[in-house]
Scaffold this motif. Structure first.
Motif, short mmCIF file in Angstrom:
data_model
loop_
_atom_site.label_atom_id
_atom_site.label_comp_id
_atom_site.label_asym_id
_atom_site.label_seq_id
_atom_site.Cartn_x
_atom_site.Cartn_y
_atom_site.Cartn_z
N TYR A 1 34.56 40.15 49.11
CA TYR A 1 35.57 40.26 50.15
C TYR A 1 35.60 41.68 50.70
O TYR A 1 35.37 42.65 49.97
CB TYR A 1 36.96 39.97 49.58
N LYS B 1 39.40 39.67 53.28
CA LYS B 1 38.62 38.97 54.30
C LYS B 1 37.33 38.49 53.64
O LYS B 1 36.51 39.30 53.22
CB LYS B 1 38.31 39.93 55.45
N CYS C 1 35.98 29.91 49.33
CA CYS C 1 36.94 30.16 50.41
C CYS C 1 36.60 29.29 51.61
O CYS C 1 37.48 28.69 52.24
CB CYS C 1 36.92 31.63 50.83
N ARG D 1 40.30 28.38 52.51
CA ARG D 1 41.27 29.38 52.02
C ARG D 1 41.36 30.52 53.02
O ARG D 1 40.39 31.01 53.54
CB ARG D 1 40.82 29.94 50.67
N LYS D 2 42.57 30.96 53.29
CA LYS D 2 42.79 32.13 54.13
C LYS D 2 44.10 32.77 53.71
O LYS D 2 44.85 32.21 52.92
CB LYS D 2 42.80 31.76 55.61
N ASP D 3 44.35 33.92 54.24
CA ASP D 3 45.60 34.64 53.98
C ASP D 3 45.82 34.95 52.50
O ASP D 3 46.94 34.91 52.02
CB ASP D 3 46.81 33.88 54.54
#
Length: 156
Positions: free
Chosen positions: A46, A72, A79, A84-86
């Motif tokens: 990330y 990110k 992800c 998946r986010k945030d």
């Protein structure tokens, strides 16, 4: 560069020369025991984005603490697979008696990495310093899995 050893519950910070500078206790345990929505922090690489301050009066403060460091996904098949986010690094814990205390305790997250509030400042300072110098800040998340009775490290 940071490395989150999920099974060891350690978030380690490394200098550009590869030497470990420091580590803090961290947990990436979600409310489900997989990498899906609300599950554990997915393994992968990330990019750490600019830390975001959270006012103590903000309704998010009890859940997240006073800072949130967005993650990110750069390389994280889970992800992408689970949408998946945030997710990010934060303190707090809305069901804890004192979620903004320096050592607030532990509770599961919705896929983020939780650290103690007093350790969060150390993380945010390191990330902000790297980004302020024009560098990237990276985080490798790894889990040890047992496949057919043998250990293997899961990261990408």
């Amino acid at each position: 560069m940071f490395h989150f050893h999920a099974d060891q519950q350690k978030l380690k910070c490394f200098h550009g020369n590869g030497m470990m500078q420091w580590w803090v206790t961290a947990k990436g345990i979600g409310s489900r025991m997989d990498f899906g929505v609300n599950g554990n922090t997915p393994p992968g690489l990330y990019e750490l984005e600019q830390p975001q301050p959270i006012s103590p009066r903000d309704e998010k403060a009890p859940a997240l603490g006073l800072w949130f460091v967005p993650l990110k996904p750069f390389i994280s098949h889970d992800c992408v697979k689970f949408g998946r986010k945030d997710i990010g690094i934060h303190g707090g814990g809305s069901d804890l008696p004192q979620p903004l205390a320096p050592r607030q305790g532990w509770e599961s997250t919705l896929g983020c990495i939780r650290v103690q509030n007093q350790d969060l400042l150390r993380v945010t300072t390191a990330v902000a310093n790297a980004l302020g110098k024009g560098h990237h800040a990276w985080l490798l998340v790894s889990w040890i899995e047992f496949v057919a009775g043998r250990q293997q490290i899961r990261s990408y």
